[in-house]
Write a protein that holds these residues in place. Sequence first.
Motif, PDB file in Angstrom:
ATOM      1  N   LEU A   1       0.851  -1.176   0.000  1.00  0.00           N
ATOM      2  CA  LEU A   1       0.000   0.000   0.000  1.00  0.00           C
ATOM      3  C   LEU A   1       0.895   1.237   0.000  1.00  0.00           C
ATOM      4  O   LEU A   1       1.738   1.403   0.883  1.00  0.00           O
ATOM      5  CB  LEU A   1      -0.901  -0.027   1.232  1.00  0.00           C
ATOM      6  CG  LEU A   1      -1.909   1.109   1.422  1.00  0.00           C
ATOM      7  CD1 LEU A   1      -2.910   1.126   0.286  1.00  0.00           C
ATOM      8  CD2 LEU A   1      -2.628   0.938   2.766  1.00  0.00           C
ATOM      9  N   THR A   2       0.718   2.079  -1.008  1.00  0.00           N
ATOM     10  CA  THR A   2       1.494   3.312  -1.099  1.00  0.00           C
ATOM     11  C   THR A   2       0.554   4.499  -0.968  1.00  0.00           C
ATOM     12  O   THR A   2      -0.400   4.639  -1.744  1.00  0.00           O
ATOM     13  CB  THR A   2       2.255   3.399  -2.434  1.00  0.00           C
ATOM     14  OG1 THR A   2       3.126   2.266  -2.551  1.00  0.00           O
ATOM     15  CG2 THR A   2       3.086   4.669  -2.506  1.00  0.00           C
TER      16      THR A   2
ATOM     17  N   GLU B   1      10.872   1.396   8.609  1.00  0.00           N
ATOM     18  CA  GLU B   1      10.942   1.832  10.003  1.00  0.00           C
ATOM     19  C   GLU B   1      11.061   0.669  10.983  1.00  0.00           C
ATOM     20  O   GLU B   1      11.215   0.879  12.185  1.00  0.00           O
ATOM     21  CB  GLU B   1       9.697   2.656  10.360  1.00  0.00           C
ATOM     22  CG  GLU B   1       9.455   3.830   9.428  1.00  0.00           C
ATOM     23  CD  GLU B   1      10.663   4.738   9.314  1.00  0.00           C
ATOM     24  OE1 GLU B   1      11.199   5.146  10.363  1.00  0.00           O
ATOM     25  OE2 GLU B   1      11.070   5.033   8.164  1.00  0.00           O
ATOM     26  N   GLY B   2      10.943  -0.562  10.482  1.00  0.00           N
ATOM     27  CA  GLY B   2      11.047  -1.728  11.352  1.00  0.00           C
ATOM     28  C   GLY B   2       9.914  -1.837  12.347  1.00  0.00           C
ATOM     29  O   GLY B   2      10.121  -2.228  13.503  1.00  0.00           O
ATOM     30  N   ILE B   3       8.685  -1.499  11.896  1.00  0.00           N
ATOM     31  CA  ILE B   3       7.521  -1.559  12.787  1.00  0.00           C
ATOM     32  C   ILE B   3       6.370  -2.271  12.089  1.00  0.00           C
ATOM     33  O   ILE B   3       6.273  -2.260  10.861  1.00  0.00           O
ATOM     34  CB  ILE B   3       7.054  -0.153  13.232  1.00  0.00           C
ATOM     35  CG1 ILE B   3       6.711   0.723  12.022  1.00  0.00           C
ATOM     36  CG2 ILE B   3       8.112   0.510  14.099  1.00  0.00           C
ATOM     37  CD1 ILE B   3       6.162   2.094  12.380  1.00  0.00           C
ATOM     38  N   VAL B   4       5.508  -2.886  12.875  1.00  0.00           N
ATOM     39  CA  VAL B   4       4.284  -3.473  12.349  1.00  0.00           C
ATOM     40  C   VAL B   4       3.128  -3.103  13.273  1.00  0.00           C
ATOM     41  O   VAL B   4       3.196  -3.289  14.484  1.00  0.00           O
ATOM     42  CB  VAL B   4       4.401  -5.001  12.175  1.00  0.00           C
ATOM     43  CG1 VAL B   4       4.688  -5.714  13.488  1.00  0.00           C
ATOM     44  CG2 VAL B   4       3.149  -5.571  11.498  1.00  0.00           C
ATOM     45  N   PHE B   5       2.091  -2.526  12.690  1.00  0.00           N
ATOM     46  CA  PHE B   5       0.870  -2.215  13.431  1.00  0.00           C
ATOM     47  C   PHE B   5       0.024  -3.489  13.431  1.00  0.00           C
ATOM     48  O   PHE B   5      -0.523  -3.883  12.404  1.00  0.00           O
ATOM     49  CB  PHE B   5       0.115  -1.067  12.762  1.00  0.00           C
ATOM     50  CG  PHE B   5       0.910   0.210  12.686  1.00  0.00           C
ATOM     51  CD1 PHE B   5       1.051   1.028  13.797  1.00  0.00           C
ATOM     52  CD2 PHE B   5       1.518   0.600  11.499  1.00  0.00           C
ATOM     53  CE1 PHE B   5       1.788   2.208  13.736  1.00  0.00           C
ATOM     54  CE2 PHE B   5       2.252   1.779  11.422  1.00  0.00           C
ATOM     55  CZ  PHE B   5       2.385   2.579  12.542  1.00  0.00           C
TER      56      PHE B   5
ATOM     57  N   THR C   1       5.005   3.743   2.441  1.00  0.00           N
ATOM     58  CA  THR C   1       4.859   2.418   1.839  1.00  0.00           C
ATOM     59  C   THR C   1       4.696   1.391   2.949  1.00  0.00           C
ATOM     60  O   THR C   1       5.541   1.300   3.848  1.00  0.00           O
ATOM     61  CB  THR C   1       6.085   2.063   0.976  1.00  0.00           C
ATOM     62  OG1 THR C   1       6.235   3.042  -0.064  1.00  0.00           O
ATOM     63  CG2 THR C   1       5.914   0.694   0.341  1.00  0.00           C
ATOM     64  N   LEU C   2       3.604   0.654   2.895  1.00  0.00           N
ATOM     65  CA  LEU C   2       3.302  -0.349   3.914  1.00  0.00           C
ATOM     66  C   LEU C   2       2.951  -1.671   3.227  1.00  0.00           C
ATOM     67  O   LEU C   2       2.315  -1.694   2.172  1.00  0.00           O
ATOM     68  CB  LEU C   2       2.118   0.080   4.786  1.00  0.00           C
ATOM     69  CG  LEU C   2       2.122   1.465   5.402  1.00  0.00           C
ATOM     70  CD1 LEU C   2       1.392   2.466   4.494  1.00  0.00           C
ATOM     71  CD2 LEU C   2       1.462   1.455   6.761  1.00  0.00           C
ATOM     72  N   ARG C   3       3.349  -2.748   3.850  1.00  0.00           N
ATOM     73  CA  ARG C   3       2.939  -4.067   3.411  1.00  0.00           C
ATOM     74  C   ARG C   3       1.717  -4.484   4.226  1.00  0.00           C
ATOM     75  O   ARG C   3       1.745  -4.419   5.458  1.00  0.00           O
ATOM     76  CB  ARG C   3       4.066  -5.080   3.615  1.00  0.00           C
ATOM     77  CG  ARG C   3       3.723  -6.504   3.236  1.00  0.00           C
ATOM     78  CD  ARG C   3       3.554  -6.679   1.738  1.00  0.00           C
ATOM     79  NE  ARG C   3       3.179  -8.060   1.420  1.00  0.00           N
ATOM     80  CZ  ARG C   3       2.817  -8.479   0.221  1.00  0.00           C
ATOM     81  NH1 ARG C   3       2.799  -7.633  -0.783  1.00  0.00           N
ATOM     82  NH2 ARG C   3       2.487  -9.735   0.000  1.00  0.00           N
ATOM     83  N   VAL C   4       0.647  -4.864   3.546  1.00  0.00           N
ATOM     84  CA  VAL C   4      -0.590  -5.253   4.219  1.00  0.00           C
ATOM     85  C   VAL C   4      -0.649  -6.767   4.345  1.00  0.00           C
ATOM     86  O   VAL C   4      -0.555  -7.489   3.343  1.00  0.00           O
ATOM     87  CB  VAL C   4      -1.821  -4.752   3.444  1.00  0.00           C
ATOM     88  CG1 VAL C   4      -3.098  -5.159   4.172  1.00  0.00           C
ATOM     89  CG2 VAL C   4      -1.773  -3.245   3.267  1.00  0.00           C
ATOM     90  N   PHE C   5      -0.791  -7.258   5.572  1.00  0.00           N
ATOM     91  CA  PHE C   5      -0.968  -8.680   5.838  1.00  0.00           C
ATOM     92  C   PHE C   5      -2.391  -8.924   6.317  1.00  0.00           C
ATOM     93  O   PHE C   5      -2.888  -8.199   7.192  1.00  0.00           O
ATOM     94  CB  PHE C   5      -0.005  -9.170   6.928  1.00  0.00           C
ATOM     95  CG  PHE C   5       1.444  -9.032   6.598  1.00  0.00           C
ATOM     96  CD1 PHE C   5       1.963  -9.472   5.394  1.00  0.00           C
ATOM     97  CD2 PHE C   5       2.314  -8.454   7.519  1.00  0.00           C
ATOM     98  CE1 PHE C   5       3.314  -9.347   5.105  1.00  0.00           C
ATOM     99  CE2 PHE C   5       3.665  -8.326   7.245  1.00  0.00           C
ATOM    100  CZ  PHE C   5       4.164  -8.774   6.028  1.00  0.00           C
TER     101      PHE C   5
ATOM    102  N   TYR D   1       2.808  -3.494   7.906  1.00  0.00           N
ATOM    103  CA  TYR D   1       4.249  -3.566   8.158  1.00  0.00           C
ATOM    104  C   TYR D   1       4.954  -2.451   7.406  1.00  0.00           C
ATOM    105  O   TYR D   1       4.826  -2.317   6.177  1.00  0.00           O
ATOM    106  CB  TYR D   1       4.767  -4.928   7.702  1.00  0.00           C
ATOM    107  CG  TYR D   1       6.269  -5.120   7.767  1.00  0.00           C
ATOM    108  CD1 TYR D   1       6.998  -4.779   8.904  1.00  0.00           C
ATOM    109  CD2 TYR D   1       6.953  -5.672   6.685  1.00  0.00           C
ATOM    110  CE1 TYR D   1       8.372  -4.972   8.959  1.00  0.00           C
ATOM    111  CE2 TYR D   1       8.326  -5.887   6.732  1.00  0.00           C
ATOM    112  CZ  TYR D   1       9.033  -5.527   7.869  1.00  0.00           C
ATOM    113  OH  TYR D   1      10.401  -5.725   7.917  1.00  0.00           O
ATOM    114  N   VAL D   2       5.699  -1.635   8.140  1.00  0.00           N
ATOM    115  CA  VAL D   2       6.480  -0.557   7.540  1.00  0.00           C
ATOM    116  C   VAL D   2       7.945  -0.975   7.621  1.00  0.00           C
ATOM    117  O   VAL D   2       8.621  -0.748   8.629  1.00  0.00           O
ATOM    118  CB  VAL D   2       6.240   0.783   8.258  1.00  0.00           C
ATOM    119  CG1 VAL D   2       6.908   1.920   7.488  1.00  0.00           C
ATOM    120  CG2 VAL D   2       4.744   1.053   8.423  1.00  0.00           C
TER     121      VAL D   2
END
Length: 210
Positions: free
Chosen positions: A116-117, A143-147, A122-126, A139-140
């Motif tokens: 997702l941009t 930045e090494g973070i996942v919401f 830019t984030l990866r959607v799981f 998942y970003v």
Amino acid sequence: MKWKQIPLGPLQTNCYVLWNDENKCLIVDPGAEGEKLVSWLNENNLKPLAILLTHAHFDHIGAVDTIRGTYDIPVYIDEKESDWLADPGLNGSGLFGMGQIQAGPADRIITSENTLTIDDFTLRVFKTPGHSPGSLSYYVQSEGIVFAGDTLFMGSIGRSDLPGGSHQELLSSIHDHLLTLPEETEVLPGHGPATSVGNEMDGNPFLNGF
């Protein structure tokens, strides 16, 4: 980039704000106290671009319309919970006697796992069902973070006894998506303190032996 955890509402649901050097930001799970959140955003001169929902339980959506209306930004949600925003019977507010918590329809429906941009973000959607059928994690990598929403907590996991929940699906989601991330990845949960993938791999009693 920087991020801020802001607990909101009677269940102290974690809302997150992620922003860049231009003060553009994404808002994850604005659960309640919309005016308080608007005040904080304005005080910090932040410019919201979108609302990302990890899922549509009432304690994660209570301030959606306030934030969306104030900044005229889109709301993202998984396809399996697109009807939950307007339905207290589905989002749980009716079940738990929290009044009629509702929001208007989402503007963007997520149908598959993808990248997702949004502007410079830019984030990866799981897809991480189990706590609810349409739970998502964002998942970003940069930045090494996942919401993680209510999927994984420090020393615990999300409850799976609510409508549409599944304990086995929850464990599979955690194992297949969250625990495959680098161990130093910070896990930003829907309630409670942040943790890391490595800490939960080593010490989470709900994951031992899975």
